[in-house]
Write a protein that holds these residues in place. Structure first.
Motif, PDB file in Angstrom:
ATOM      1  N   VAL A 153      99.890 139.453  -1.113  1.00  0.00           N
ATOM      2  CA  VAL A 153     100.213 138.101  -1.573  1.00  0.00           C
ATOM      3  C   VAL A 153      98.916 137.438  -2.035  1.00  0.00           C
ATOM      4  O   VAL A 153      97.829 137.775  -1.550  1.00  0.00           O
ATOM      5  N   VAL A 154      99.031 136.481  -2.950  1.00  0.00           N
ATOM      6  CA  VAL A 154      97.878 135.704  -3.409  1.00  0.00           C
ATOM      7  C   VAL A 154      98.118 134.226  -3.095  1.00  0.00           C
ATOM      8  O   VAL A 154      99.161 133.668  -3.448  1.00  0.00           O
ATOM      9  N   GLU A 155      97.162 133.602  -2.435  1.00  0.00           N
ATOM     10  CA  GLU A 155      97.225 132.170  -2.159  1.00  0.00           C
ATOM     11  C   GLU A 155      96.737 131.424  -3.399  1.00  0.00           C
ATOM     12  O   GLU A 155      95.551 131.196  -3.586  1.00  0.00           O
ATOM     13  N   VAL A 156      97.681 131.029  -4.248  1.00  0.00           N
ATOM     14  CA  VAL A 156      97.304 130.375  -5.505  1.00  0.00           C
ATOM     15  C   VAL A 156      97.096 128.877  -5.341  1.00  0.00           C
ATOM     16  O   VAL A 156      96.560 128.226  -6.235  1.00  0.00           O
ATOM     17  N   TRP A 157      97.556 128.334  -4.202  1.00  0.00           N
ATOM     18  CA  TRP A 157      97.433 126.883  -3.977  1.00  0.00           C
ATOM     19  C   TRP A 157      96.896 126.677  -2.573  1.00  0.00           C
ATOM     20  O   TRP A 157      97.540 126.997  -1.590  1.00  0.00           O
ATOM     21  N   ASN A 158      95.681 126.151  -2.486  1.00  0.00           N
ATOM     22  CA  ASN A 158      95.011 125.883  -1.220  1.00  0.00           C
ATOM     23  C   ASN A 158      94.675 124.403  -1.170  1.00  0.00           C
ATOM     24  O   ASN A 158      94.089 123.861  -2.112  1.00  0.00           O
ATOM     25  N   GLY A 159      95.030 123.741  -0.069  1.00  0.00           N
ATOM     26  CA  GLY A 159      94.907 122.291  -0.011  1.00  0.00           C
ATOM     27  C   GLY A 159      93.600 121.735   0.496  1.00  0.00           C
ATOM     28  O   GLY A 159      93.382 120.528   0.431  1.00  0.00           O
ATOM     29  N   LEU A 160      92.703 122.589   1.007  1.00  0.00           N
ATOM     30  CA  LEU A 160      91.538 122.058   1.713  1.00  0.00           C
ATOM     31  C   LEU A 160      90.592 121.280   0.815  1.00  0.00           C
ATOM     32  O   LEU A 160      90.093 120.224   1.192  1.00  0.00           O
ATOM     33  N   TRP A 161      90.335 121.778  -0.384  1.00  0.00           N
ATOM     34  CA  TRP A 161      89.280 121.199  -1.218  1.00  0.00           C
ATOM     35  C   TRP A 161      89.825 120.277  -2.294  1.00  0.00           C
ATOM     36  O   TRP A 161      89.193 120.059  -3.311  1.00  0.00           O
ATOM     37  N   THR A 162      91.007 119.714  -2.045  1.00  0.00           N
ATOM     38  CA  THR A 162      91.624 118.886  -3.071  1.00  0.00           C
ATOM     39  C   THR A 162      91.379 117.396  -2.894  1.00  0.00           C
ATOM     40  O   THR A 162      91.911 116.585  -3.636  1.00  0.00           O
ATOM     41  N   SER A 163      90.596 117.007  -1.907  1.00  0.00           N
ATOM     42  CA  SER A 163      90.230 115.607  -1.700  1.00  0.00           C
ATOM     43  C   SER A 163      91.496 114.755  -1.560  1.00  0.00           C
ATOM     44  O   SER A 163      92.350 115.049  -0.754  1.00  0.00           O
ATOM     45  N   ASP A 164      91.620 113.696  -2.366  1.00  0.00           N
ATOM     46  CA  ASP A 164      92.768 112.804  -2.234  1.00  0.00           C
ATOM     47  C   ASP A 164      93.914 113.210  -3.154  1.00  0.00           C
ATOM     48  O   ASP A 164      94.897 112.488  -3.280  1.00  0.00           O
ATOM     49  N   ARG A 165      93.804 114.371  -3.814  1.00  0.00           N
ATOM     50  CA  ARG A 165      94.881 114.882  -4.659  1.00  0.00           C
ATOM     51  C   ARG A 165      95.283 116.264  -4.162  1.00  0.00           C
ATOM     52  O   ARG A 165      94.449 117.027  -3.682  1.00  0.00           O
ATOM     53  N   PRO A 166      96.566 116.621  -4.278  1.00  0.00           N
ATOM     54  CA  PRO A 166      97.011 117.916  -3.761  1.00  0.00           C
ATOM     55  C   PRO A 166      96.737 119.094  -4.688  1.00  0.00           C
ATOM     56  O   PRO A 166      97.111 120.215  -4.367  1.00  0.00           O
ATOM     57  N   TRP A 167      96.077 118.841  -5.812  1.00  0.00           N
ATOM     58  CA  TRP A 167      95.871 119.901  -6.811  1.00  0.00           C
ATOM     59  C   TRP A 167      94.506 119.728  -7.437  1.00  0.00           C
ATOM     60  O   TRP A 167      94.036 118.601  -7.620  1.00  0.00           O
ATOM     61  N   ASN A 168      93.823 120.824  -7.749  1.00  0.00           N
ATOM     62  CA  ASN A 168      92.523 120.709  -8.408  1.00  0.00           C
ATOM     63  C   ASN A 168      92.282 121.889  -9.343  1.00  0.00           C
ATOM     64  O   ASN A 168      93.141 122.770  -9.503  1.00  0.00           O
ATOM     65  N   ALA A 169      91.106 121.915  -9.959  1.00  0.00           N
ATOM     66  CA  ALA A 169      90.793 122.940 -10.958  1.00  0.00           C
ATOM     67  C   ALA A 169      90.717 124.336 -10.354  1.00  0.00           C
ATOM     68  O   ALA A 169      91.020 125.331 -11.030  1.00  0.00           O
ATOM     69  N   ASP A 170      90.307 124.447  -9.086  1.00  0.00           N
ATOM     70  CA  ASP A 170      90.232 125.760  -8.448  1.00  0.00           C
ATOM     71  C   ASP A 170      91.628 126.363  -8.290  1.00  0.00           C
ATOM     72  O   ASP A 170      91.833 127.557  -8.497  1.00  0.00           O
ATOM     73  N   ASN A 171      92.593 125.521  -7.911  1.00  0.00           N
ATOM     74  CA  ASN A 171      93.970 125.996  -7.824  1.00  0.00           C
ATOM     75  C   ASN A 171      94.525 126.331  -9.206  1.00  0.00           C
ATOM     76  O   ASN A 171      95.260 127.316  -9.369  1.00  0.00           O
ATOM     77  N   GLU A 172      94.174 125.536 -10.192  1.00  0.00           N
ATOM     78  CA  GLU A 172      94.618 125.810 -11.561  1.00  0.00           C
ATOM     79  C   GLU A 172      94.124 127.182 -12.012  1.00  0.00           C
ATOM     80  O   GLU A 172      94.866 127.958 -12.642  1.00  0.00           O
ATOM     81  N   ALA A 173      92.877 127.508 -11.690  1.00  0.00           N
ATOM     82  CA  ALA A 173      92.323 128.807 -12.062  1.00  0.00           C
ATOM     83  C   ALA A 173      93.027 129.945 -11.330  1.00  0.00           C
ATOM     84  O   ALA A 173      93.304 131.006 -11.910  1.00  0.00           O
TER      85      ALA A 173
END
Length: 325
Positions: A144-164
């Protein structure tokens, strides 16, 4: 109870919400296990996995926190010098070797330690921006691949690392499905502090609320990812009177296939449909959610998956594929 039971009563065959990347004070988290479970239940979760860094869940710490309607899966975050990965479904007291890296060629032996106990190996947060976090191992051998990780998203649930991570996983799907070796996506909070658990989490169809059934659902891709329990999604493909859901196959050669995405809890967002041809349709959602449809054929689309996004482009939910044959 020394360790949590591997099976609880649950709701029978059902959709269950869970967070499989959670840290407590027993590694580098800030919350006690009791606090984590209280917050997980308040967030609408049915299960969590204990994934302390390079260590097993301690006896007597988690067992008493399980309940008839709440499962605790044993696991570990294997924190290597060239990427982190989750070992889910480990045996009580089992520690997976973490002292390896890409160049020493030991990864397959370490993955085997998990597979021998019928666990899952998850490539964790493959694009996080800190030393050792950037995932350098090949995905081959991982389940499995963890494509969405919440730790480094600050005050938003999505960021560029998850997008990549999502883009990388999405690009590989066509080739991987063709060879029968595709890896489902999952999302986890990577909770370390208050207010993180369940943002995001994985919603999985399981025959019962047990470690084996939950891991079977995740490993087969019968799951989708939600930013919170406020979001609900039904994703199906229809041909004549036959229906397939997320992670399933629909045989429909020579037939029209209608794909339906029913979304709740996302206001004024969009639904996009993706196949081996890339993004093939994008449609707006009504103010309080609704149903979006798209027609295709098995000849034109080897699979279909969806992404649900807020007006600002952040992901609210995304699915594993339905495979068309």
């Amino acid at each position: 109870m020394s360790f949590p039971p591997a099976r609880v009563v649950g709701r029978g065959a059902s959709w269950y919400r869970g967070d499989c990347h959670v840290h407590s004070v027993h590694s580098d988290g800030e919350l006690e296990p009791e606090e984590l479970v209280v917050r997980a239940r308040a967030a609408g979760l049915d299960f969590i996995a204990t994934t302390e860094h390079n260590s097993a869940a301690l006896p007597g710490v988690w067992g008493h926190l399980a309940a008839d309607d709440f499962l605790i899966v044993l696991g570990e975050e294997v924190t290597t010098k060239t990427g982190h990965w989750l070992a889910l479904g480990t045996d009580p007291g089992q520690v997976i070797d973490w002292n390896h890296q890409v160049r020493d060629g030991l990864i397959d032996q370490c993955l085997d330690q998990v597979h021998q106990v019928e666990g899952l190996c998850v490539a964790a947060h493959p694009h996080v921006p800190y030393p050792s976090g950037d995932f350098m191992f090949p995905f081959r051998g991982f389940d499995v691949v963890e494509v969405w990780n919440g730790l480094w998203t600050s005050d938003r649930p999505w960021n560029a690392d998850n997008e990549a991570a999502l883009a990388e996983w999405g690009r590989s799907l066509a080739a991987d499905i063709r060879t029968g070796s595709w890896r489902p996506a999952m999302g986890n909070s990577d909770t370390h502090a208050e207010g993180q658990i369940g943002i995001p989490h994985t919603v999985v169809f399981a025959e019962e609320l047990s470690t084996a059934a939950i891991l079977a659902g995740i490993g087969s891709g019968r799951s989708w990812i939600a930013e919170s329990a406020d979001v609900d999604l039904s994703f199906t493909a229809h041909a004549d009177r036959r229906v397939a859901g997320v992670g399933e196959r629909l045989t429909a050669r020579g037939e029209q296939v209608e794909v339906r995405a029913a979304v709740r809890g996302v206001s004024m967002g969009t639904v996009s449909f993706h196949s081996d041809q890339g993004e093939v349709r994008r449609a707006p959602l009504p103010r309080d959610g609704g149903v979006v449809r798209w027609d295709t054929t098995a000849e034109d689309s080897a699979f279909v998956r969806i992404e649900v996004r807020h007006p600002n482009g952040d992901v609210a939910a995304l699915s594993n594929p339905i495979i068309l044959t």
